[in-house]
Design a protein around this motif. Structure first.
Motif, short mmCIF file in Angstrom:
data_model
loop_
_atom_site.label_atom_id
_atom_site.label_comp_id
_atom_site.label_asym_id
_atom_site.label_seq_id
_atom_site.Cartn_x
_atom_site.Cartn_y
_atom_site.Cartn_z
N GLY A 362 0.81 -1.22 0.00
CA GLY A 362 0.00 0.00 0.00
C GLY A 362 0.84 1.27 0.00
O GLY A 362 2.06 1.25 -0.19
N MET A 363 0.16 2.40 0.22
CA MET A 363 0.83 3.69 0.26
C MET A 363 1.84 3.74 1.41
O MET A 363 1.61 3.17 2.48
N VAL A 364 2.96 4.40 1.16
CA VAL A 364 4.01 4.51 2.17
C VAL A 364 4.00 5.94 2.71
O VAL A 364 4.25 6.89 1.98
N ALA A 365 3.69 6.08 3.99
CA ALA A 365 3.63 7.40 4.64
C ALA A 365 3.88 7.19 6.13
O ALA A 365 3.64 6.11 6.66
N PRO A 366 4.37 8.22 6.83
CA PRO A 366 4.68 8.06 8.26
C PRO A 366 3.52 7.51 9.08
O PRO A 366 3.73 6.69 9.98
N VAL A 367 2.31 7.97 8.80
CA VAL A 367 1.16 7.56 9.60
C VAL A 367 0.82 6.09 9.40
O VAL A 367 0.07 5.51 10.18
N ARG A 368 1.38 5.46 8.35
CA ARG A 368 1.13 4.04 8.11
C ARG A 368 1.98 3.13 8.99
O ARG A 368 1.81 1.91 8.97
N GLY A 369 2.93 3.69 9.72
CA GLY A 369 3.66 2.92 10.73
C GLY A 369 4.65 1.90 10.20
O GLY A 369 5.01 0.95 10.92
N LEU A 370 5.14 2.08 8.99
CA LEU A 370 6.03 1.08 8.42
C LEU A 370 7.39 1.03 9.11
O LEU A 370 8.09 0.02 9.04
N ASP A 371 7.76 2.11 9.79
CA ASP A 371 9.01 2.06 10.55
C ASP A 371 8.93 1.02 11.66
O ASP A 371 9.96 0.46 12.06
N THR A 372 7.72 0.71 12.12
CA THR A 372 7.55 -0.33 13.14
C THR A 372 8.02 -1.68 12.60
O THR A 372 8.69 -2.46 13.30
N ILE A 373 7.68 -1.99 11.35
CA ILE A 373 8.08 -3.26 10.75
C ILE A 373 9.58 -3.27 10.49
O ILE A 373 10.25 -4.31 10.67
N VAL A 374 10.14 -2.14 10.07
CA VAL A 374 11.59 -2.08 9.86
C VAL A 374 12.32 -2.32 11.17
O VAL A 374 13.30 -3.07 11.23
N ARG A 375 11.84 -1.72 12.26
CA ARG A 375 12.47 -1.93 13.57
C ARG A 375 12.30 -3.38 14.01
O ARG A 375 13.22 -3.98 14.60
N ALA A 376 11.14 -3.97 13.72
CA ALA A 376 10.93 -5.37 14.06
C ALA A 376 11.87 -6.29 13.28
O ALA A 376 12.31 -7.33 13.79
N LEU A 377 12.18 -5.89 12.06
CA LEU A 377 13.08 -6.69 11.21
C LEU A 377 14.46 -6.83 11.86
O LEU A 377 15.17 -7.81 11.61
N ALA A 378 14.83 -5.85 12.68
CA ALA A 378 16.13 -5.89 13.35
C ALA A 378 16.12 -6.76 14.60
O ALA A 378 17.19 -6.99 15.19
N ASP A 379 14.94 -7.26 15.00
CA ASP A 379 14.85 -8.13 16.17
C ASP A 379 15.59 -9.44 15.88
O ASP A 379 15.44 -10.02 14.81
N PRO A 380 16.41 -9.93 16.82
CA PRO A 380 17.16 -11.17 16.58
C PRO A 380 16.28 -12.36 16.19
O PRO A 380 16.71 -13.23 15.42
N ALA A 381 15.03 -12.37 16.69
CA ALA A 381 14.13 -13.48 16.36
C ALA A 381 13.72 -13.46 14.90
O ALA A 381 13.22 -14.47 14.38
N LEU A 382 13.90 -12.33 14.21
CA LEU A 382 13.52 -12.22 12.79
C LEU A 382 14.75 -12.02 11.90
O LEU A 382 14.64 -11.49 10.79
N HIS A 384 16.28 -13.88 10.06
CA HIS A 384 16.23 -14.61 8.79
C HIS A 384 15.15 -14.08 7.85
O HIS A 384 15.00 -14.57 6.74
N ALA A 385 14.38 -13.08 8.31
CA ALA A 385 13.22 -12.60 7.53
C ALA A 385 13.62 -11.44 6.61
O ALA A 385 14.57 -10.69 6.89
N HIS A 386 12.86 -11.30 5.52
CA HIS A 386 13.04 -10.19 4.58
C HIS A 386 11.73 -9.41 4.50
O HIS A 386 10.64 -9.96 4.73
N PHE A 387 11.84 -8.12 4.15
CA PHE A 387 10.67 -7.25 4.08
C PHE A 387 10.69 -6.54 2.73
O PHE A 387 11.63 -5.82 2.41
#
Length: 541
Positions: A362-382, A384-387
């Motif tokens: 979907g649309m990429v904008a600050p209010v869409r919270g996509l930085d949350t997923i980027v920060r989650a991607l850095a979690d050691p449990a993920l 092996h995951a790609h976004f």
């Protein structure tokens, strides 16, 4: 659905309805015989990429309505082309009001000495440079006259004194011109960051034509661009998409009825403006909500893009009936059958089938919270995951997300891909592991269900969403995904890990629906829109 149960007709006045329900489903591009009437659909964008209005136009035309979809022209010239049995007209866009505000930025107290417009600033600056260069020319002329002996030395001395005085005056004027130009440039920069002053925003909240048009000059430009075209097409129904076209449609309605033509107006609300927030323009939702309050009493039918938006509008504007809900779901022809696990988005990224792949389309904008997923991607449990994000541009907030991923050490696992045609999107997404909608909490985003949410669902992907009300309620009911706390990267990482660990648990929700997989498709929604058309076309004023 019996016609008398169609929501959204005449929300401010009770009116009897007669006629039979239009029951045809959208089926290819074949028209259904004689025209039921002429529909002009308005949208304040370039039409390209707006799957909702494109499907509306094609479906209405296939059902027997002579349909014109009117939007803006990126070339500045009028453009026409077919869309199924409908006709797209991109109007020659008049941008007088928008250009005027761009070249006349707000001043404020700190910028009161600034030139009033870009044109004046350019002219004054250019004239000052010409004045300085002409002074140099005069001194050169005097020197050559002295060399040739064509001028008396006494006269030359007097001229030098005069030149010296004028040089001081010119230098002083240059400082003043430079100060005013710099102040103007600051005003321009401030207006780009926040186009409306506090006073202008206050006046817009109070209401009235001029404050609204000052805050959102596109409303004036749309009138110039679309108004004459609507009059030319002489519609039976005007279908206004979003509040920025509602005033244009209402004034066209008044002009048509003054000429004795019984035109009907349908308003299609894609957003809940009293709760919307547009980054960088605090006046947007204020003015658009004001447009709705002013013109809704004139409409004959109301659509909304989600159930909760419809309910919120009915409550906010005290409508006597709830707007007809027409969700922007994928067309039945895009439903996914068997797909190759290495095709689509996964194939483009050359990822093996067992690599967890998160996708956002979907649309990429600050209010869409996509930085949350980027920060989650850095979690050691993920680790092996790609976004993968499907984006229309690599600039702005998208570039900010790339920098964030690089700073967190997961930049090589964040991928940017171009948009794909809407008719190919569902199959393209199907090879991902999970789709995400990480909205932050805003009044509008609590209510909406995104188009791409339905695409994930039809691609039979597990869906991980933030705890905004509308989408999280669907996921909780279906059991096809997980919900996390909006803005909380750790919560998002935990939700994604649960899906990665037991993906079949979530896809089982789709297997359970079995033969009812078509319930979340456009064809189930367009029936409601066509029924509303038929209903308002038979309403007696």
């Amino acid at each position: 659905m019996p016609l008398e149960r169609v929501h959204g007709i005449n929300p401010f006045r009770a009116t009897g309805v007669s006629g039979d329900r239009v029951s045809q489903e959208f089926a290819g591009e074949e028209p259904s015989g004689n025209s039921l009437g002429r529909v002009v659909m308005l949208v304040g964008n370039f039409i390209d990429g707006d799957s909702r209005v494109q499907k509306q136009a094609r479906s209405a035309a296939a059902a027997g309505w002579q349909t014109f979809l009117v939007g803006r022209s990126p070339s500045g010239q009028r453009e026409e082309y077919p869309l199924g049995q409908a006709t797209v007209i991109r109007a020659a866009e008049v941008m007088t009001a928008t250009r005027y505000r761009s070249s006349h930025p707000r001043r404020g107290l700190s910028g009161v000495i600034a030139y009033r417009s870009r044109e004046v600033s350019k002219v004054k600056h250019r004239r000052q440079r010409m004045r300085q260069e002409n002074s140099a020319i005069e001194r050169m002329r005097l020197g050559r006259q002295l060399e040739s002996g064509s001028i008396n030395p006494v006269v030359a001395a007097a001229l030098r004194s005069d030149f010296a005085v004028r040089a001081v005056a010119t230098r002083g004027l240059g400082y003043w011109v430079a100060a005013r130009k710099q102040a103007f440039d600051r005003n321009v920069a401030r207006s780009k960051a926040d186009p409306n002053s506090g006073l202008r925003l206050l006046l817009a909240r109070i209401g009235g034509d001029s404050p609204a048009w000052d805050a959102q000059p596109r409303l004036v430009d749309f009138e110039d661009s679309f108004g004459p075209l609507i009059d030319e097409l002489e519609p039976d129904i005007i279908h206004a998409n979003d509040a920025d076209t509602l005033g244009v449609a209402a004034r066209a309605l008044i002009r048509a009825r003054a000429k004795g033509r019984d035109v009907k107006l349908i308003y299609d609300a894609h957003e809940f403006f009293p709760g919307e927030i547009r980054h960088g323009d605090a006046s947007w939702h204020v003015v658009m909500a004001g447009e709705e309050r002013r013109y809704l009493p004139l409409v004959d039918g109301v659509c909304a893009a989600a159930d909760r938006i419809a309910a919120a509008m009915a409550d906010c504007y005290h409508l006597s009936t709830v707007p007809t809900v027409v969700n922007n779901m994928p067309e039945r022809s895009t439903l996914v059958g068997t797909v190759d696990a290495t095709s689509g988005v996964r194939g483009d990224l050359k990822l093996d089938p067992d690599v967890p792949l998160i996708v956002h389309a979907g649309m990429v904008a600050p209010v869409r919270g996509l930085d949350t997923i980027v920060r989650a991607l850095a979690d050691p449990a993920l680790s092996h995951a790609h976004f993968a994000m499907l984006v229309g541009s690599r600039q702005g907030y998208v570039a900010d997300l790339v920098r964030l991923a690089e700073s967190l050490g997961c930049g090589e696992r964040l991928h940017l891909l171009d948009y794909v045609p809407v008719q190919e999107l569902t199959a393209y997404l199907a090879t991902a592991t999970v789709g995400v909608e990480p909205f932050l909490h805003t009044p509008h985003q609590e209510l909406t269900v995104t188009t791409k949410f339905w695409s994930y669902l039809n691609a039979r992907l597990p869906i991980v969403v933030s705890d905004v009300k509308a989408m999280s309620a669907i996921v909780a009911e279906m059991g096809n995904g997980e919900v996390f706390a909006a803005g909380d990267a750790q919560s998002a990482a935990e939700a994604l890990r649960k899906v990665f660990d037991d993906r079949k648990r979530y896809t089982h929700a789709y297997e359970a629906t079995g033969s009812d997989a078509t319930q979340f498709t456009w064809e189930t929604q367009v029936e409601r829109m066509l029924a509303l058309y038929q209903a308002v076309n038979h309403v007696k004023p």
